[in-house]
Design a protein around this motif. Structure first.
Motif, PDB file in Angstrom:
ATOM      1  N   HIS A  21      52.289  32.805  22.887  1.00 15.22           N
ATOM      2  CA  HIS A  21      53.084  34.017  22.734  1.00 15.22           C
ATOM      3  C   HIS A  21      52.849  35.052  23.826  1.00 15.22           C
ATOM      4  O   HIS A  21      53.442  36.120  23.807  1.00 15.22           O
ATOM      5  CB  HIS A  21      52.827  34.637  21.358  1.00 15.22           C
ATOM      6  CG  HIS A  21      53.464  33.846  20.256  1.00 15.22           C
ATOM      7  ND1 HIS A  21      52.742  33.100  19.360  1.00 15.22           N
ATOM      8  CD2 HIS A  21      54.762  33.636  19.943  1.00 15.22           C
ATOM      9  CE1 HIS A  21      53.563  32.489  18.537  1.00 15.22           C
ATOM     10  NE2 HIS A  21      54.792  32.794  18.869  1.00 15.22           N
ATOM     11  N   SER A  22      51.971  34.731  24.748  1.00 17.10           N
ATOM     12  CA  SER A  22      51.703  35.673  25.845  1.00 17.10           C
ATOM     13  C   SER A  22      52.756  35.489  26.940  1.00 17.10           C
ATOM     14  O   SER A  22      53.601  34.601  26.867  1.00 17.10           O
ATOM     15  CB  SER A  22      50.323  35.410  26.424  1.00 17.10           C
ATOM     16  OG  SER A  22      50.329  34.198  27.148  1.00 17.10           O
ATOM     17  N   ARG A  52      47.799  32.492  20.568  1.00 14.18           N
ATOM     18  CA  ARG A  52      47.843  33.667  21.452  1.00 14.18           C
ATOM     19  C   ARG A  52      48.486  33.306  22.781  1.00 14.18           C
ATOM     20  O   ARG A  52      49.339  34.033  23.305  1.00 14.18           O
ATOM     21  CB  ARG A  52      46.424  34.207  21.724  1.00 14.18           C
ATOM     22  CG  ARG A  52      45.712  34.817  20.548  1.00 14.18           C
ATOM     23  CD  ARG A  52      46.411  36.010  19.981  1.00 14.18           C
ATOM     24  NE  ARG A  52      46.491  37.147  20.871  1.00 14.18           N
ATOM     25  CZ  ARG A  52      46.352  38.417  20.474  1.00 14.18           C
ATOM     26  NH1 ARG A  52      46.097  38.699  19.214  1.00 14.18           N
ATOM     27  NH2 ARG A  52      46.467  39.408  21.337  1.00 14.18           N
ATOM     28  N   LEU A  53      48.026  32.197  23.322  1.00 12.42           N
ATOM     29  CA  LEU A  53      48.473  31.779  24.647  1.00 12.42           C
ATOM     30  C   LEU A  53      49.994  31.575  24.687  1.00 12.42           C
ATOM     31  O   LEU A  53      50.673  32.069  25.577  1.00 12.42           O
ATOM     32  CB  LEU A  53      47.762  30.468  25.015  1.00 12.42           C
ATOM     33  CG  LEU A  53      47.775  30.102  26.483  1.00 12.42           C
ATOM     34  CD1 LEU A  53      46.859  31.038  27.247  1.00 12.42           C
ATOM     35  CD2 LEU A  53      47.326  28.664  26.679  1.00 12.42           C
TER      36      LEU A  53
END
Ligand SMILES: Nc1ncnc2c1ncn2[C@@H]1O[C@H](COP(=O)(O)OP(=O)(O)OP(=O)(O)O)[C@@H](O)[C@H]1O
Ligand SMILES: [Mg+2]
Lengths: 250, 321
Positions: free
Chosen positions: B185-186, B182-183
């Motif tokens: 791709h944030s 997640r991180l």
């Protein structure tokens, strides 16, 4: 009344014995394209580097939109609305053109301490990036890796990224460097479209491009500005002819 | 995207997760508790390696001091336990907060430097932590400290027993993988990755790269401290040996073997490293030599580690990056 967006007061910079910037005073009028010309090694890139915060001047002040920004770092100046493109292409090579421009959109839109939502789902940001790519005619190559497109396209990407930050002023360092005739003409067209809306400080060697684009022109020789005037007046200025334009350019 | 991974690498990783999920029951069935120990240790290290990969692989920050955060996590279990505080939430909170503070302070200084200097200074700080733990006479100094009982959690979350602890490890591993994914791709992750390749450009775009990197460094340290917390519980014994710089070096190897800057690479790299170490040492007393040669060969010729190799197999079939 004219309004000056960028003012430079008595800027100085030397590298060892080389005087790269010599008592430069300059004011760039809002909404105009102000070109800087001068021979190789005159100190054009060094001047832009000081304006963008990459290099610290030895002395002097820089004022942007009424704010003294001399002490600001590079990132803070960019956030203040001063966007720069590099003479030597400087993009994130392993990313796609779209990802590069999305980074620029991101940089121009508040902090990025957002840890969870995937960027790829951010349709507003994607749309803004695609719009900037379209402005420079790269929208059909959005998903190509930056390292794999042509030199000219990388130069266009530089400009697209600067535009995507939604800046108030552009500092362009030889956007046409190393471009073919066609690509160069394309770049002139792109910059012409911006004329009137955007304040641009343009460093460029291509005289035809400069004469067709610029409103104001400054001539830089050995770190010093020897003349600032309208394009028409510079063309007939004897000193400039001798110092610069004489050697086969005009 | 379908539910079933299309690429070879994706299938390999899915298979590994499918094998890992029921492992304790399989080992129990074939009556090999030793394998469960081996695997538990590997997966604990994998969490540390996933955390290191976040800064090293995705962020280009080569830290030679990451084992310090394993140590902090382990002592966050050991020291309270020494005073009979076994509350697991307390251990967890201590591990996360102390590692975050240490990372914030040392990161703020280290990240002012680049390249080799960054490597050296992170190593220096971890040696500082090492000698600090070494000087703690009360907590056993170089003899270490025995932890008599595991961190206490509510019944449904208990760590007691090899199987329960294994699922703690497995769950935290999956969480750290998911979180990293997640991180990266944030928005935050894009800044981190962009800064790895072209910091000057990122600054010209308005990003204060130093701040983003510092936050990333702190997050990575906190994830790593979870590995330490689990390791303290797993071994029931902590000592400064856990955090020497050679340990940090091993973590780097595991990242590189698996493939730096990939999501599953660190997990695979760690498992391969631990298995090789284990089985080579069974075969020959010269295993260090053989292991060393294999590592050198891998770094020299194995571009992109195991993940790189798997995705090259993919590209032969298709034409996709
Ligand atoms: N980092 C540096 N260290 C030492 N000297 C430098 C540095 N950067 C530039 N110079 C020198 O300062 C002078 C001005 O260089 P600059 O790159 O600004 O010229 P320029 O006008 O942009 O030239 P060009 O048209 O070739 O791009 C040159 O003599 C150059 O060699
Ligand atoms: Mg230049």
């Amino acid at each position: 009344m004219t309004e000056h967006l960028l003012k430079i007061h008595n800027l100085n910079k030397h590298f060892g014995g080389i005087v790269a910037t010599d008592r430069i005073n300059l004011a760039v009028e809002k909404g105009l394209i102000h070109a800087i010309i001068g021979p190789n090694g005159a100190g054009k890139t060094t001047l832009l580097a000081q304006l963008s915060g990459q290099i610290k001047p030895d002395s002097g002040e820089i004022e942007f939109d009424g704010q003294r920004i001399t002490g600001y770092g590079m990132a803070r100046r960019a956030r203040a609305g001063l966007a720069r493109s590099f003479q030597i292409t400087s993009v994130v090579m392993p990313m796609t053109l779209l990802q590069n421009v999305m980074l620029a959109v991101q940089g121009g839109s508040g902090h990025s301490f957002r840890f969870w939502a995937p960027v790829s789902n951010d349709s507003a940001m994607k749309a803004a990036a695609m719009a900037s790519l379209a402005e420079v005619g790269l929208d059909d190559r959005a998903n190509r890796i930056a390292a794999n497109v042509s030199h000219g396209e990388q130069r266009q990407l530089e400009v697209a990224m600067a535009l995507a930050m939604k800046p108030r002023m552009l500092l362009l360092d030889e956007p046409m460097a190393g471009m073919g005739k066609e690509e160069g003409a394309m770049m002139v067209k792109i910059l012409k479209r911006l004329k009137g809306d955007m304040t641009i400080l343009l460093v460029e060697h291509d005289m035809d491009a400069v004469f067709s684009l610029a409103d104001q022109l400054s001539v830089l020789v050995n770190g010093h500005i020897i003349a600032t005037d309208t394009v028409e007046n510079i063309r007939i200025n004897d000193e400039v002819q001798r110092a610069y334009l004489g050697d086969g350019h005009a | 995207m379908t539910w079933f991974p299309q690429s070879i690498s994706g299938r390999v990783y899915a298979a590994i997760l499918l094998i890992l999920a029921p492992a304790p029951f399989v080992f129990e069935w074939i009556n090999q508790p030793f394998y469960l120990d081996l695997l538990s240790r590997a997966l604990i290290l994998a969490i540390a390696v996933v955390s290191l990969n976040l800064i090293l692989g995705f962020g280009g920050m080569i830290s030679l001091g990451h084992a310090a955060y394993i140590g902090i996590g382990a002592y966050a279990v050991g020291i309270p336990s020494y005073y009979d505080y076994y509350n697991g939430w307390l251990h967890l909170a201590l591990a996360l907060s102390v590692s975050a503070s240490f990372a914030l302070i040392t990161g703020a200084i280290s990240l002012r430097t680049k390249g080799v200097y960054f490597i050296m200074i992170t190593m220096a700080f971890s040696q500082m932590a090492y000698f600090t733990f070494l000087s703690l006479e009360e907590y056993g100094a170089d003899d270490g400290l025995v932890i008599y009982s595991r961190s206490e959690f509510p019944q449904w979350l208990t760590m007691d027993g090899g199987t329960s602890l294994y699922y703690w490890i497995f769950a935290l591993l999956l969480l750290s993988l998911f979180f990293t994914h997640r991180l990266v791709h944030s928005r935050f992750g894009r800044v981190i990755v962009g800064s790895k390749f072209n910091e000057q450009r990122m600054q010209a775009l308005g990003f204060n790269t130093y701040r983003y990197r510092l936050v990333c460094y702190v997050i990575s340290a906190m994830i790593c401290s979870l590995a330490g917390m689990l390791l303290g519980n797993f071994t029931g014994f902590i000592s400064p040996d856990m955090i020497g710089w050679a340990r940090s070096g091993e973590l780097i190897f595991m990242v590189i073997i698996g493939g730096a800057g990939t999501f599953f690479g660190p997990l695979v790299g760690t498992i391969v490293y631990i298995l090789l170490e284990e089985f080579l040492s069974l075969i020959t007393v010269y295993w260090h030599l053989i292991f060393g040669i294999m590592l050198v060969a891998l770094v020299l010729f194995g571009k992109g580690g195991i993940h790189g190799w798997l995705s090259r197999l993919d590209r032969k079939g298709a034409g996709h990056d």
